[in-house]
Design an enzyme around this catalytic site. Structure first.
Site, short mmCIF file in Angstrom:
data_model
loop_
_atom_site.label_atom_id
_atom_site.label_comp_id
_atom_site.label_asym_id
_atom_site.label_seq_id
_atom_site.Cartn_x
_atom_site.Cartn_y
_atom_site.Cartn_z
N LYS A 46 0.86 -1.19 0.00
CA LYS A 46 0.00 0.00 0.00
C LYS A 46 0.89 1.23 0.00
CE LYS A 46 -2.50 2.92 1.95
NZ LYS A 46 -2.29 4.35 1.63
N GLU A 81 9.77 1.20 11.16
CA GLU A 81 10.77 2.27 11.15
C GLU A 81 10.00 3.54 11.40
OE1 GLU A 81 12.32 5.23 10.48
OE2 GLU A 81 12.89 4.85 8.40
N CYS A 84 13.88 10.28 7.63
CA CYS A 84 13.76 9.85 9.04
C CYS A 84 15.06 10.10 9.80
CB CYS A 84 13.41 8.37 9.11
SG CYS A 84 11.80 8.04 8.38
N GLU A 107 10.32 15.40 15.83
CA GLU A 107 10.67 15.33 14.42
C GLU A 107 9.81 16.32 13.64
OE1 GLU A 107 11.28 11.42 13.05
OE2 GLU A 107 11.81 12.08 11.04
#
Lengths: 506, 119
Positions: free
Chosen positions: A188, A262, A301, A402
């Site tokens: 997906k 992750e 990331c 983040e």
């Protein structure tokens, strides 16, 4: 920040106007007949229509995958390896097209998709093709006539949910080991970047047997969730954020299946004073290492989003670092020479701006940037942010959360103990950078930082065969390394007695 | 008086009402990390398993808002202002696929607020 103005007339969309799902080797319309508008963040304009799938389409994809899995699981490593090599060849032959698709879909600069995203994706298939050929089971001699054999077997059908920051590369990071290990996949893509993967599927459709790879597009809630919850997958892999990561694990507990996750980071990039000992090639490289926060518009990331500079060299180092940051050329990411393009979506741009607001409220000093970028013309309706350097301290939210944008938060440290404490004072542990001319310092910090990947005197390199994954809340599992094959395989132990005599118990 | 740890803009309240009309009772969990991280996720009550490491910040018209304990540590000096922006992300969040989605903004607490909160 520099601006390169381009007229867009010369850029033609590489996409078809509509993409269905790729299920069982065919392009199949969504069962409900619905599509959603896919826009490019470069201009905010529509580029095509994409299947808005739901649970019914996920079931069709799972049907196709389950139909294909026994035959695919029995193919020899040589056959599977050769197919991966063919995929790599086809991608390489169409590198310009796929890189262009990736840039249109995501908004990142064409020079990055051409030089990094696509070559890395191609190499990934070749790497796992090689790993597969070299993989061996084991044989343990339990006693003189008892032997334990260990075979690798595929899990069967696996689910993979892909993020929008590297739509093709992240898909390939997950697909290559899963396919190599003999699994069928239902994938997906992210709804923000759904199109490039469909071009990839079109190109490689004839290489893999029908049903081995299935791509279902749609929204997370409508298509991703039924995939993650399905009792018909043997494993789920996800790259994204922590709340969804927890939900993915929660759904996996309902089916008792493994997950790999992750989930991001807040990576420290540490510059020791000996970096400035000489004004040489190494110093220049270190300055570039600082500016790496702007790679991929900061939507990585492992973005080096916290820079820790030893206080002795702060002024000297930052003068160069700010100058280099201000030399970043922004513009239409489809144009050659542009270094930084658009953020992937309006919501992403707005979130980044909200963090700049939080940073200002907390007293962070804006050393450069600090606002959205207005690039003129049709780019005004795209989503651009100036590369931004904030100065503050590690307890500020802009140092702890983040932002996923071209924003680096800079602070100073006194000595090694101070640097280590700041570096590890974070809930994440995905990446880190260490810059020093002293090998002993490098080694101590390489081992001492609680992160899965510590770059020493380099940053943002992602070669296959170097393990990538997180400590702490940054996730579970290691990608880009042969050890990922294990995450997609069962271990079959066959315990064999070659002794004809009974035990004598009964 | 203790200040609210969560407030919401009128646009956020409108989106919340629309989601409740479709899905019934909901709650929020503030996410962290990459991609759609650092954003508030909206789930049906009972969908997201809360644990000992989740902190209740408050509620928005009865919809409880949670954050993980490590993230609360870095947030505790700021108020979460629930707002909306154009977008369709949000992964499994109930705002996924709508024209608007929730966005977390922040307002720093004043020294008086912090004292009232015992910080």
């Amino acid at each position: 920040m520099n601006v390169m103005s381009e007229t867009s007339a010369k850029f033609a969309s590489p996409f078809k106007t509509r993409y269905d799902n790729f299920i069982g080797g065919q392009f199949v319309a969504p069962v409900n007949g619905r599509y959603f508008e896919n826009t490019t963040p470069i201009t905010g304009m529509k580029i095509n229509d994409i299947a808005r799938s739901d649970a019914a389409d996920i079931e069709l994809a799972l049907d196709a995958a389950h139909k294909a899995k026994d035959a695919w699981g029995r193919t020899s490593p040589t056959e599977r390896s050769n197919m991966l090599l063919k995929i790599a060849d086809v991608m390489e032959a169409n590198l310009d097209l796929l890189a262009t698709c990736e840039t249109w879909d995501n908004g990142k600069a064409i020079r990055e998709t051409m030089a990094a995203d696509l070559p890395l994706a191609v190499d990934h298939f070749r790497y796992y093709a090689g790993c597969l050929r070299a993989q061996e089971g084991t044989m343990s001699e339990i006693d003189a006539d008892t032997v334990a054999y260990h075979f690798h077997e595929p899990l069967g059908v696996v689910g993979q949910i892909i993020p929008w920051n590297f739509p093709l590369l992240m898909a390939c990071w997950k697909l290559a080991p899963a396919l190599a290990a003999g699994n069928c996949v239902v994938l997906k893509p992210a709804e923000q970047t759904p199109a490039a993967v469909m071009v990839f599927a079109e190109l490689i459709a004839d290489i893999l047997p029908a049903g081995v790879l299935n791509v279902v597009n749609g929204f997370g809630l409508e298509a991703g969730k039924p995939l993650a919850q399905s009792p018909r997958i043997a494993k789920i892999a996800f790259t994204g954020e922590t709340s969804t990561g927890r939900l993915i694990m929660q759904y996996a507990t309902e089916n008792l299946i493994p997950v790999t996750l992750e989930l991001g980071g807040k990576s420290p990039n540490i510059f020791f004073k000996d970096v400035c000992r000489e004004d040489d090639a190494y110093f220049d490289k270190a300055v570039e290492g600082f500016v790496m926060f702007a790679l991929n518009q900061g939507e990585v990331c492992t973005c080096p989003s916290r820079a820790l500079i030893q206080e002795d060299i702060y002024d000297e180092f930052m003068e160069r670092a700010i100058k280099r940051t201000e030399a970043i050329v922004m513009g239409d990411p489809r144009a050659q020479g542009v270094m930084m393009g658009a953020q992937a979506s309006q919501e992403q741009r707005d979130k980044i701006l909200s963090y700049m607001d939080i940073g200002r409220q907390e007293g962070a000093e804006v050393l450069t940037g600090g606002a959205a970028a207005k690039l003129g013309g049709e780019l005004d309706s795209g989503y651009y942010i100036q590369p931004t350097i904030l100065k503050g301290h590690n307890k500020m939210r802009v140092f702890q959360e983040e932002i996923f944008g071209p924003v680096v938060s800079v602070t100073t440290f006194k000595d090694e103990a101070d640097a280590m404490e700041i570096a590890n004072d974070t809930m994440f542990g995905l990446g880190a950078g260490v810059w020093s001319r002293d090998a002993n310092t490098c080694f101590r910090f390489g081992r001492g930082i609680q992160a899965g990947r510590v770059w020493i005197n380099n940053y943002h390199a992602y070669p296959a065969h170097a393990a990538f994954g997180g400590y702490k809340q940054s996730g579970i599992g290691r990608e880009t390394h042969k050890m990922m094959l294990d995450h997609y395989q069962q271990t079959k132990n066959m315990l064999v007695s070659y002794n004809p005599n009974k035990l004598g118990f009964f | 008086m203790k200040p609210d740890r969560v407030t919401a803009t009128p646009a956020a309240l409108d989106l919340l009402a629309a989601i409740r009309a479709d899905h019934g009772p909901v709650m929020f969990h503030q996410s962290g990390g990459c991609c759609d991280g650092s954003a508030p996720m909206c789930y049906a009550v009972g969908e997201f398993k809360l644990g000992t490491q989740d902190i209740l910040l408050g509620d928005v018209e009865g919809a409880e808002v949670y954050i993980s304990a490590p993230q609360f540590e870095v947030w505790k000096h700021s108020q979460l202002v629930l707002d909306v922006t154009k977008g369709r992300g949000g992964m499994f969040s109930l705002d996924s696929g709508r024209a608007l989605r929730f966005l977390s903004r922040a307002k720093l607490f004043t020294p008086d607020d912090l004292r009232a909160l015992g910080l």
